[in-house]
Design a protein around this motif. Structure first.
Motif, PDB file in Angstrom:
ATOM      1  N   MET A  70       0.569  -1.217  -0.002  1.00  0.00           N
ATOM      2  CA  MET A  70      -0.178   0.080  -0.091  1.00  0.00           C
ATOM      3  C   MET A  70       0.982   1.510  -0.103  1.00  0.00           C
ATOM      4  N   GLN A  71       1.018   2.210  -1.275  1.00  0.00           N
ATOM      5  CA  GLN A  71       1.188   3.423  -1.033  1.00  0.00           C
ATOM      6  C   GLN A  71       0.929   4.630  -0.348  1.00  0.00           C
ATOM      7  N   LEU A  72       1.634   5.136   0.391  1.00  0.00           N
ATOM      8  CA  LEU A  72       0.944   6.229   1.337  1.00  0.00           C
ATOM      9  C   LEU A  72       0.693   7.502   0.514  1.00  0.00           C
ATOM     10  N   ASN A  73      -0.154   7.831   0.219  1.00  0.00           N
ATOM     11  CA  ASN A  73      -0.328   9.353  -0.480  1.00  0.00           C
ATOM     12  C   ASN A  73       0.189  10.941   0.083  1.00  0.00           C
ATOM     13  N   ARG A  74       0.960  10.791   0.360  1.00  0.00           N
ATOM     14  CA  ARG A  74       2.524  12.254   0.854  1.00  0.00           C
ATOM     15  C   ARG A  74       1.896  13.789  -0.230  1.00  0.00           C
ATOM     16  N   LYS A  75       0.814  13.777  -0.794  1.00  0.00           N
ATOM     17  CA  LYS A  75       1.043  14.775  -1.529  1.00  0.00           C
ATOM     18  C   LYS A  75      -0.398  15.411  -1.319  1.00  0.00           C
ATOM     19  N   PHE A  76      -0.279  16.910  -0.951  1.00  0.00           N
ATOM     20  CA  PHE A  76      -1.214  17.831  -1.004  1.00  0.00           C
ATOM     21  C   PHE A  76      -2.215  18.161  -2.394  1.00  0.00           C
ATOM     22  N   SER A  77      -3.109  18.172  -2.049  1.00  0.00           N
ATOM     23  CA  SER A  77      -3.939  19.438  -3.085  1.00  0.00           C
ATOM     24  C   SER A  77      -3.664  21.506  -2.939  1.00  0.00           C
ATOM     25  N   VAL A  78      -3.524  21.382  -3.840  1.00  0.00           N
ATOM     26  CA  VAL A  78      -3.223  22.823  -4.410  1.00  0.00           C
ATOM     27  C   VAL A  78      -4.135  23.753  -3.145  1.00  0.00           C
ATOM     28  N   ALA A  79      -5.320  23.503  -2.855  1.00  0.00           N
ATOM     29  CA  ALA A  79      -6.161  23.933  -1.915  1.00  0.00           C
ATOM     30  C   ALA A  79      -6.279  23.719  -0.044  1.00  0.00           C
ATOM     31  N   GLN A  80      -5.245  21.675  -0.001  1.00  0.00           N
ATOM     32  CA  GLN A  80      -5.143  22.141   0.611  1.00  0.00           C
ATOM     33  C   GLN A  80      -3.633  22.939   1.529  1.00  0.00           C
ATOM     34  N   SER A  81      -2.822  22.797   0.327  1.00  0.00           N
ATOM     35  CA  SER A  81      -1.878  23.986   0.521  1.00  0.00           C
ATOM     36  C   SER A  81      -1.929  24.904   1.419  1.00  0.00           C
ATOM     37  N   VAL A  82      -3.104  25.715   0.242  1.00  0.00           N
ATOM     38  CA  VAL A  82      -2.958  27.140   0.491  1.00  0.00           C
ATOM     39  C   VAL A  82      -3.420  26.370   2.139  1.00  0.00           C
ATOM     40  N   LEU A  83      -4.834  26.114   2.396  1.00  0.00           N
ATOM     41  CA  LEU A  83      -5.479  26.424   4.035  1.00  0.00           C
ATOM     42  C   LEU A  83      -4.285  25.884   5.506  1.00  0.00           C
ATOM     43  N   LEU A  84      -3.594  24.496   4.920  1.00  0.00           N
ATOM     44  CA  LEU A  84      -2.685  24.631   5.457  1.00  0.00           C
ATOM     45  C   LEU A  84      -1.282  25.980   5.618  1.00  0.00           C
ATOM     46  N   GLY A  85      -1.392  26.251   4.660  1.00  0.00           N
ATOM     47  CA  GLY A  85      -0.261  27.995   4.844  1.00  0.00           C
ATOM     48  C   GLY A  85      -1.235  29.042   5.635  1.00  0.00           C
ATOM     49  N   VAL A  86      -2.701  29.075   5.187  1.00  0.00           N
ATOM     50  CA  VAL A  86      -3.707  29.358   6.500  1.00  0.00           C
ATOM     51  C   VAL A  86      -3.257  29.780   7.708  1.00  0.00           C
ATOM     52  N   CYS A  87      -3.582  28.015   7.794  1.00  0.00           N
ATOM     53  CA  CYS A  87      -3.469  28.287   9.197  1.00  0.00           C
ATOM     54  C   CYS A  87      -2.657  28.334   9.546  1.00  0.00           C
ATOM     55  N   SER A  88      -1.223  28.076   9.066  1.00  0.00           N
ATOM     56  CA  SER A  88       0.368  27.726  10.302  1.00  0.00           C
ATOM     57  C   SER A  88       0.209  29.998  10.171  1.00  0.00           C
ATOM     58  N   ALA A  89      -0.163  30.271   9.278  1.00  0.00           N
ATOM     59  CA  ALA A  89      -0.187  32.174   9.369  1.00  0.00           C
ATOM     60  C   ALA A  89      -1.085  32.559  10.656  1.00  0.00           C
ATOM     61  N   ALA A  90      -1.843  31.810  10.710  1.00  0.00           N
ATOM     62  CA  ALA A  90      -3.083  32.229  11.512  1.00  0.00           C
ATOM     63  C   ALA A  90      -2.037  31.928  13.308  1.00  0.00           C
ATOM     64  N   LEU A  91      -1.864  30.521  13.093  1.00  0.00           N
ATOM     65  CA  LEU A  91      -1.572  30.057  14.330  1.00  0.00           C
ATOM     66  C   LEU A  91      -0.052  31.149  14.967  1.00  0.00           C
ATOM     67  N   ALA A  92       0.641  31.308  13.700  1.00  0.00           N
ATOM     68  CA  ALA A  92       2.151  32.943  14.308  1.00  0.00           C
ATOM     69  C   ALA A  92       2.105  34.188  14.893  1.00  0.00           C
ATOM     70  N   LEU A  93       0.207  34.390  14.520  1.00  0.00           N
ATOM     71  CA  LEU A  93       0.076  35.962  14.194  1.00  0.00           C
ATOM     72  C   LEU A  93      -0.383  35.627  15.881  1.00  0.00           C
ATOM     73  N   GLY A  94      -1.415  34.014  15.556  1.00  0.00           N
ATOM     74  CA  GLY A  94      -2.258  33.964  17.249  1.00  0.00           C
ATOM     75  C   GLY A  94      -1.105  34.316  18.734  1.00  0.00           C
ATOM     76  N   LEU A  95       0.192  33.468  17.928  1.00  0.00           N
ATOM     77  CA  LEU A  95       1.256  32.744  19.817  1.00  0.00           C
ATOM     78  C   LEU A  95       1.982  34.345  19.138  1.00  0.00           C
ATOM     79  N   TRP A  96       2.537  35.276  18.155  1.00  0.00           N
ATOM     80  CA  TRP A  96       2.879  36.909  18.544  1.00  0.00           C
ATOM     81  C   TRP A  96       2.025  37.500  19.456  1.00  0.00           C
ATOM     82  N   PHE A  97       0.741  37.734  18.732  1.00  0.00           N
ATOM     83  CA  PHE A  97      -0.094  38.175  19.407  1.00  0.00           C
ATOM     84  C   PHE A  97       0.111  38.224  21.649  1.00  0.00           C
ATOM     85  N   LEU A  98      -0.030  36.782  21.496  1.00  0.00           N
ATOM     86  CA  LEU A  98       0.454  35.677  22.514  1.00  0.00           C
ATOM     87  C   LEU A  98       1.167  36.562  23.844  1.00  0.00           C
TER      88      LEU A  98
END
Length: 255
Positions: free
Chosen positions: A1-29
């Motif tokens: 069984m081969q693992l799917n380790r690639k993300f779609s464009v939408a998933q990559s964008v969503l992860l990027g937005v979540c990462s930025a939001a997390l960083a801003l939240g940590l910065w604000f904290l």
């Protein structure tokens, strides 16, 4: 069984937005838990807007970008052919490999006093220090790429009648390209990492220069603005190289 380790464009964008939001939240904290002088996102954004309006951020960015691009271009332009020569010709390897290893152990920042004495305090020593950082990183990767080419491929090409020029063009260069591009990315990071120290050499403009001036007055928002500017520009340049790497190395299997 081969693992799917690639993300779609939408998933990559969503992860990027979540990462930025997390960083801003940590910065604000961090800016609200009582750390003395630690600026919040609003203060940094305000200082960035002021720097944009008065043109300081643009002029500093252009000055630093010019130094990085010149030093980086010269470093890469020399490292790639020297790396090929070292990897392909044993006599060149024997002559230059010890010096390559020696220079790798000397931090480019340690060369700054020597550069000032020999080259003065103009633009030349600043560019030279950046060049040295980019050159050594790319040289090692190019050299490693050449000596890592599968010998079976070389022997097969020779059996099929390939001349040295054909062998170099159609086997060595394509097989070494992924290594070269990785070295270019590492060299780019080294060039930007060396910038701040390079602009210690009597600079009158630049992101590193502005950061050092802000340090004297404990102006943390300005320091943050310069840090973010360096990071964003470096990230954009790295993404361009990453796209080139994927295009030129598309034949490689990836996970």
């Amino acid at each position: 069984m081969q693992l799917n380790r690639k993300f779609s464009v939408a998933q990559s964008v969503l992860l990027g937005v979540c990462s930025a939001a997390l960083a801003l939240g940590l910065w604000f904290l961090l800016s609200n838990i009582g750390i003395t002088g630690f600026p919040g996102p609003a203060a940094v954004l305000s200082r960035a807007w002021t720097s944009i309006q008065n043109g300081v951020l643009l002029s500093d960015t252009l000055a630093s970008l010019q130094r990085v691009l010149i030093g980086y271009a010269i470093g890469i332009g020399l490292a790639i052919p020297v790396g090929f020569l070292m990897g392909w010709y044993p006599i060149v390897r024997g002559l230059f490999a010890p010096w390559m290893q020696f220079l790798r152990m000397v931090p480019p920042l340690a060369v700054i006093p020597l550069a000032i004495v020999l080259m003065g305090i103009g633009e030349v020593p600043k560019v030279f220090v950046i060049f040295l950082a980019a050159f050594l990183s790319s040289l090692v990767s190019t050299y490693q790429g050449v000596i890592s080419v599968d010998v079976t491929m070389i022997n097969a090409a020779r059996v099929l009648g390939a001349k040295n020029s054909d062998l170099f063009r159609f086997v060595i260069v394509p097989a070494s390209t992924p290594f070269i591009l990785v070295g270019m990315r590492i060299g780019l990071g080294s060039a930007w990492a060396t910038l701040v120290a390079a602009e210690l050499i009597a600079a009158q403009s630049g992101l590193g220069f502005r950061m050092q001036q802000a340090q004297l007055y404990y102006d943390l928002p300005t320091i943050f603005v310069q840090l973010i500017a360096i990071g964003v520009i470096g990230l954009l340049m790295d993404q361009l190289l990453l796209r080139a790497e994927r295009k030129l190395g598309g034949w490689q299997e990836r996970i």
